[in-house]
Design an enzyme around this catalytic site. Structure first.
Site, short mmCIF file in Angstrom:
data_model
loop_
_atom_site.label_atom_id
_atom_site.label_comp_id
_atom_site.label_asym_id
_atom_site.label_seq_id
_atom_site.Cartn_x
_atom_site.Cartn_y
_atom_site.Cartn_z
CB SER A 61 -1.00 0.06 1.29
OG SER A 61 -1.87 -1.05 1.04
CG HIS A 117 1.49 -10.35 -1.57
ND1 HIS A 117 0.92 -9.71 -2.62
CD2 HIS A 117 0.66 -10.15 -0.60
CE1 HIS A 117 0.04 -9.10 -2.19
NE2 HIS A 117 -0.56 -9.19 -0.77
CG ASP A 139 -2.29 -9.42 -5.82
OD1 ASP A 139 -1.59 -9.24 -4.81
OD2 ASP A 139 -3.52 -9.03 -5.58
C1 LIG Z 1 -3.27 -5.79 -5.74
C2 LIG Z 1 -2.83 -5.18 -4.41
N1 LIG Z 1 -2.40 -4.10 -4.41
C3 LIG Z 1 -2.07 -3.81 -3.07
C4 LIG Z 1 -1.94 -4.41 -1.89
C5 LIG Z 1 -1.52 -3.92 -0.75
O1 LIG Z 1 -0.22 -4.56 -0.08
P1 LIG Z 1 0.24 -4.40 1.38
O2 LIG Z 1 -0.89 -5.56 2.20
O3 LIG Z 1 1.53 -5.05 1.48
O4 LIG Z 1 0.00 -3.10 1.92
C6 LIG Z 1 -2.60 -5.70 -2.01
C7 LIG Z 1 -2.63 -6.65 -0.66
O5 LIG Z 1 -2.72 -7.72 -0.87
C8 LIG Z 1 -3.08 -6.15 -3.35
O6 LIG Z 1 -3.49 -7.43 -3.31
#
Ligand SMILES: Cc1ncc(COP(=O)(O)O)c(C=O)c1O
Length: 441
Positions: A86, A223, A193
């Site tokens: 994020s 992931h 992803d």
């Molecule tokens: C497509 C996508 N973008 C962003 C994120 C955010 O990643 P994070 O959980 O490391 O903040 C995710 C989380 O799984 C995701 O699936």
């Protein structure tokens, strides 16, 4: 005992301890099948302890190594390690708002074409900055943006296309890249992803995330590889890289590493903004930034995981194929996933949509009750969530072009199961059997 010998002994003890843990885990693996899990061995934990003994805590030598190895793997020029996927999306988007980009800079009120069938934090940074997300529908069974809607979504204020490669399946990069090139738009690939997915563009095979202007990754445990919390932003554009580093590191102008002083030799002889001449360059801010750095402890895990990544990707691909082969005769009950042409996906999961007469609620309950974990396609339709209540009421702050009928269908009828590399053939076969029972009962 000398310090170096003691360190070696500690790390050897960790290795031995981890080998015991692995043997125990193999005996107790049980019947429950999660949609994802971390796959690691003594190397990750040894690296982690090594970094802990150094107690540098912030970004340091492991971070440098991880960033350069990830850039090498992806064949990109620049990579920045951050504390989540994020944060990577936030940084990737906010980089486009930098004044250093002049006319091409994104400003509040501009528009970003994206989809609502996905994860919220692909879209959140735009909304928080005051950029209007313009949602188009996705296609089933690719679950990626419907390229036939791109031209309709275009307006005079469109500046960016930002979307994820859904569950590892690349979106039509040929069409989207061309659209962006023709209309002078930025392209951010949310590659969170899809690490390891490959797309062939103009006869050249490239990793997804390395084709647009900016790519992002997440290393959250489910992931493709993990650093615990963690993420990355990558680009081939030196100016974007400079902006990304500045915004990641408090917005500062200086590019010294953590703990470093005066790399450029001009720490006290520059003149910036309206500051007095010679003001300490370490504390000159060219952006309104954040601190999104991750730690060397995370990078230490990442360097070990990265070595395993090619084998993880291969196993995800063969797991996906095994599941597909076992389920393909259920096409009258379930729509099975379909890869984008010219791509070789590094699948995050196996996404299915129930056909008419098959109730997702019942199917998912049956599968879960038989020890197989399932997931929805994240938000389903993001615009129907409570976070959109105010915007829906006012009708301002976002646009929908066409209808989101497939997105709504995904929200109602789709679900997915895992293909993570720790899954055995027996588990995949059991999972296929349970899915078959679930749609037939
Ligand atoms: C497509 C996508 N973008 C962003 C994120 C955010 O990643 P994070 O959980 O490391 O903040 C995710 C989380 O799984 C995701 O699936």
């Amino acid at each position: 005992m000398k310090e170096a010998d003691l360190r070696t002994q500690i790390l050897n003890d960790v290795k031995e301890y981890m080998n015991l843990q692995e043997a125990k885990a193999a005996l107790n693996s049980g019947d429950y099948i999660p949609y994802a899990s971390r796959v690691y061995d003594e190397e990750e934990v040894t690296n982690l302890v090594d970094a802990a003994l150094e107690f540098w805590l912030t970004s340091g030598r492991y971070t440098k190594e991880f960033e350069s190895k990830l850039a090498e793997y992806l064949n990109v020029k620049y990579c920045s390690f951050v504390n989540s996927g994020s944060s990577a999306n936030l940084l990737g988007f906010m980089a486009l708002t930098s004044p250093l980009l002049g006319e091409r800079g994104v400003r509040p009120g501009d528009e970003m074409i994206t989809v609502a069938a996905g994860f919220p934090t692909t879209v959140t940074p735009a909304i928080q900055y005051g950029v209007v997300p313009v949602f188009i529908d996705v296609t089933i069974p690719q679950y990626n943006l419907d390229i036939s809607m791109l031209e309709n979504a275009l307006s005079e204020r469109t500046k960016v296309v930002m979307a994820a490669h859904t569950l590892g399946n690349p979106f039509d990069l040929k069409a989207v890249k061309k659209f962006c090139d023709v209309h002078n738009l930025w392209l951010i690939e949310d590659n969170c992803d899809a690490l390891g997915s490959v797309y062939e563009l103009n006869g050249e095979k490239k990793f997804t995330g390395a084709i647009g202007d900016i790519g992002t990754s997440s290393f959250y445990p489910p992931h493709h590889m993990t650093t615990g919390e963690g993420g990355a932003v990558y680009t081939n554009n030196p100016l974007l890289h400079k902006i990304i580093r500045s915004m990641r590191d408090w917005g500062r102008d200086c590019s010294c590493a953590s703990g470093e002083d005066n790399r450029c030799g001009h720490r006290f002889d520059g003149q910036f903004g309206e500051l007095p001449e010679g003001y300490d360059h370490k504390y000159v801010y060219s952006h309104f930034g954040y601190n999104l750095k991750a730690t060397d402890l995370q990078a230490a895990i990442g360097t070990a995981q990265l070595k395993k990544l090619p084998s993880f990707v291969a196993r995800r691909q063969s797991n996906f194929k095994r599941l597909y082969d076992k389920l393909h005769d259920l096409e009258d009950k379930l729509i099975l996933p379909e890869k984008c042409p010219d791509s070789c996906p590094s699948w995050f999961g196996f996404l299915m949509t129930c056909r008419e007469g098959v109730e997702r609620g019942k199917v998912v309950s049956y599968i879960e009750n038989h020890g197989v974990q399932t997931r929805m396609l994240f938000a389903g339709n993001l615009t129907r969530h409570p976070c959109f209540d105010e915007m829906r009421k006012s009708g301002e702050g976002f646009r929908i072009v066409g209808d989101l009928s497939n997105t709504d269908r995904i929200m109602r009828d789709s679900f997915w199961v895992g293909v993570y590399p720790g899954m055995t053939d027996e588990k995949l076969d059991y999972m296929a059997m349970i899915i078959r029972e679930a749609v037939n009962c």
